[in-house]
Design a protein around this motif. Structure first.
Motif, PDB file in Angstrom:
ATOM      1  N   GLU A  78     -97.051  59.342  41.778  1.00 28.02           N
ATOM      2  CA  GLU A  78     -96.494  60.402  42.624  1.00 28.02           C
ATOM      3  C   GLU A  78     -95.901  59.836  43.915  1.00 28.02           C
ATOM      4  O   GLU A  78     -94.805  60.233  44.334  1.00 28.02           O
ATOM      5  CB  GLU A  78     -97.595  61.408  42.948  1.00 28.02           C
ATOM      6  CG  GLU A  78     -97.152  62.558  43.823  1.00 28.02           C
ATOM      7  CD  GLU A  78     -98.277  63.542  44.080  1.00 28.02           C
ATOM      8  OE1 GLU A  78     -98.539  63.852  45.262  1.00 28.02           O
ATOM      9  OE2 GLU A  78     -98.905  63.987  43.093  1.00 28.02           O
ATOM     10  N   THR A  79     -96.610  58.907  44.537  1.00 34.99           N
ATOM     11  CA  THR A  79     -96.119  58.325  45.787  1.00 34.99           C
ATOM     12  C   THR A  79     -94.789  57.619  45.574  1.00 34.99           C
ATOM     13  O   THR A  79     -93.869  57.744  46.391  1.00 34.99           O
ATOM     14  CB  THR A  79     -97.148  57.337  46.359  1.00 34.99           C
ATOM     15  OG1 THR A  79     -98.348  58.036  46.673  1.00 34.99           O
ATOM     16  CG2 THR A  79     -96.628  56.669  47.618  1.00 34.99           C
ATOM     17  N   PHE A  80     -94.663  56.887  44.487  1.00 34.40           N
ATOM     18  CA  PHE A  80     -93.407  56.198  44.201  1.00 34.40           C
ATOM     19  C   PHE A  80     -92.271  57.195  44.038  1.00 34.40           C
ATOM     20  O   PHE A  80     -91.168  56.974  44.546  1.00 34.40           O
ATOM     21  CB  PHE A  80     -93.538  55.356  42.934  1.00 34.40           C
ATOM     22  CG  PHE A  80     -92.284  54.586  42.599  1.00 34.40           C
ATOM     23  CD1 PHE A  80     -92.078  53.319  43.132  1.00 34.40           C
ATOM     24  CD2 PHE A  80     -91.312  55.133  41.767  1.00 34.40           C
ATOM     25  CE1 PHE A  80     -90.918  52.617  42.833  1.00 34.40           C
ATOM     26  CE2 PHE A  80     -90.155  54.433  41.472  1.00 34.40           C
ATOM     27  CZ  PHE A  80     -89.962  53.174  42.007  1.00 34.40           C
ATOM     28  N   HIS A  81     -92.509  58.290  43.339  1.00 34.50           N
ATOM     29  CA  HIS A  81     -91.476  59.318  43.166  1.00 34.50           C
ATOM     30  C   HIS A  81     -91.020  59.863  44.522  1.00 34.50           C
ATOM     31  O   HIS A  81     -89.821  59.964  44.798  1.00 34.50           O
ATOM     32  CB  HIS A  81     -91.998  60.460  42.289  1.00 34.50           C
ATOM     33  CG  HIS A  81     -91.869  60.216  40.819  1.00 34.50           C
ATOM     34  ND1 HIS A  81     -92.686  59.339  40.152  1.00 34.50           N
ATOM     35  CD2 HIS A  81     -91.012  60.718  39.890  1.00 34.50           C
ATOM     36  CE1 HIS A  81     -92.341  59.321  38.858  1.00 34.50           C
ATOM     37  NE2 HIS A  81     -91.331  60.151  38.686  1.00 34.50           N
ATOM     38  N   PHE A  82     -91.982  60.218  45.357  1.00 36.70           N
ATOM     39  CA  PHE A  82     -91.636  60.796  46.656  1.00 36.70           C
ATOM     40  C   PHE A  82     -90.914  59.785  47.542  1.00 36.70           C
ATOM     41  O   PHE A  82     -89.923  60.117  48.195  1.00 36.70           O
ATOM     42  CB  PHE A  82     -92.905  61.312  47.347  1.00 36.70           C
ATOM     43  CG  PHE A  82     -93.283  62.708  46.950  1.00 36.70           C
ATOM     44  CD1 PHE A  82     -93.176  63.747  47.846  1.00 36.70           C
ATOM     45  CD2 PHE A  82     -93.735  62.997  45.672  1.00 36.70           C
ATOM     46  CE1 PHE A  82     -93.519  65.054  47.487  1.00 36.70           C
ATOM     47  CE2 PHE A  82     -94.074  64.282  45.291  1.00 36.70           C
ATOM     48  CZ  PHE A  82     -93.969  65.317  46.208  1.00 36.70           C
ATOM     49  N   GLN A  83     -91.396  58.557  47.567  1.00 39.39           N
ATOM     50  CA  GLN A  83     -90.763  57.539  48.414  1.00 39.39           C
ATOM     51  C   GLN A  83     -89.346  57.220  47.943  1.00 39.39           C
ATOM     52  O   GLN A  83     -88.441  57.034  48.760  1.00 39.39           O
ATOM     53  CB  GLN A  83     -91.613  56.271  48.428  1.00 39.39           C
ATOM     54  CG  GLN A  83     -92.914  56.411  49.187  1.00 39.39           C
ATOM     55  CD  GLN A  83     -93.754  55.147  49.155  1.00 39.39           C
ATOM     56  OE1 GLN A  83     -93.600  54.301  48.270  1.00 39.39           O
ATOM     57  NE2 GLN A  83     -94.658  55.014  50.108  1.00 39.39           N
ATOM     58  N   THR A  84     -89.147  57.165  46.640  1.00 39.02           N
ATOM     59  CA  THR A  84     -87.823  56.845  46.108  1.00 39.02           C
ATOM     60  C   THR A  84     -86.834  57.961  46.392  1.00 39.02           C
ATOM     61  O   THR A  84     -85.691  57.714  46.808  1.00 39.02           O
ATOM     62  CB  THR A  84     -87.905  56.575  44.593  1.00 39.02           C
ATOM     63  OG1 THR A  84     -88.752  55.443  44.361  1.00 39.02           O
ATOM     64  CG2 THR A  84     -86.529  56.294  44.016  1.00 39.02           C
ATOM     65  N   ILE A  85     -87.252  59.195  46.194  1.00 36.82           N
ATOM     66  CA  ILE A  85     -86.352  60.321  46.473  1.00 36.82           C
ATOM     67  C   ILE A  85     -86.051  60.396  47.967  1.00 36.82           C
ATOM     68  O   ILE A  85     -84.905  60.678  48.366  1.00 36.82           O
ATOM     69  CB  ILE A  85     -86.960  61.641  45.956  1.00 36.82           C
ATOM     70  CG1 ILE A  85     -87.014  61.618  44.421  1.00 36.82           C
ATOM     71  CG2 ILE A  85     -86.143  62.843  46.431  1.00 36.82           C
ATOM     72  CD1 ILE A  85     -87.765  62.770  43.806  1.00 36.82           C
TER      73      ILE A  85
END
Length: 248
Positions: free
Chosen positions: A169-176
């Motif tokens: 989840e953190t990777f998704h949020f950081q990438t977006i």
């Protein structure tokens, strides 16, 4: 994250070539996946990320558009990626024969046609990268080596949401969040389902958080479906007063 008017300095970590899957989609697939048109592309600066062996940048620039590709794979040479791509395409085709019923065979007539399209995309992207290496930028998400608002539109295909079993989840949020920093107008993400064809477990949380931050979001049906249920994209539009940081 605060927006800063400077280029982010990154120390890229080179990913072992054996861990990179080099399979690309064609320009025509991108047009359908992201509901694009020549009129819409004209005069805009577009980033494809992660672009891999996709030929969108190659063909778009040959049409006179302004396209850039970014991917961790570009730390490797063109020839190394090409030969890895040949093996990956063949492996994917063999695997697909056993899972043929998980795909919709309308866009491609059969596995032979799919193989031809994938090989053409790999060949076109490799040739363009050799001729115009400055269009292909090594980048390790969730960071990008670009300035704030450098691109009008960012396109991201077959990465976020699809691999929610291995990208947390953190990777998704950081990438977006990073995409939104680099984009001036909007971000488009396709598809919105995981590898099993189910709606990503992170999608609704991302939508809720971004709406609360003042962004405009819309799930859009597209004229492309190869993986079953993978026929919608997420369009995230930036507004003047949207907040930069996401909650995660």
């Amino acid at each position: 994250m605060e927006y800063k008017n400077e280029v982010i300095k990154l120390s890229h970590t080179k990913l072992d070539l054996d861990r990179i899957v080099v399979i690309g989609r064609s320009y025509d697939e991108y047009v359908d996946m992201f509901k694009l048109s020549d009129k819409e592309l004209a005069g805009k600066k577009i980033l494809d990320c992660p672009a891999g062996a996709c030929s969108f940048t190659a063909i778009a620039n040959s049409k006179g558009f302004n396209n850039t590709a970014a991917d961790i794979a570009y730390d490797h040479s063109e020839d190394d990626l090409y030969h890895k791509g040949l093996k990956d395409i063949q492996h994917a085709v063999e695997q697909m024969k056993a899972a043929k019923n998980n795909y919709v065979w309308n866009y491609f007539d059969d596995i032979g046609a799919l193989h031809k399209h994938r090989l053409k995309a790999l060949t076109d992207s490799t040739a363009d990268r050799k001729k115009f290496p400055d269009r292909y930028i090594p980048a390790t998400l969730p960071s990008l080596p670009f300035c704030d608002n450098e691109f009008d539109v960012i396109l991201s295909a077959h990465f976020l949401f699809m691999y929610d079993d291995r990208l947390d989840e953190t990777f998704h949020f950081q990438t977006i969040e990073e995409f939104l920093r680099v984009a001036r107008q909007e971000v488009r993400i396709f598809p919105l389902v995981d590898l099993k064809g189910k709606r990503s477990i992170y999608l609704d949380k991302v939508i809720k958080d971004l709406k609360n931050k003042g962004f405009t979001l819309k799930e859009v049906n597209v004229n492309y479906e190869f993986q079953e249920n993978a026929n919608t994209m997420l369009v995230i539009k930036k507004n003047e007063h949207a907040k930069s940081s996401m909650t995660y």
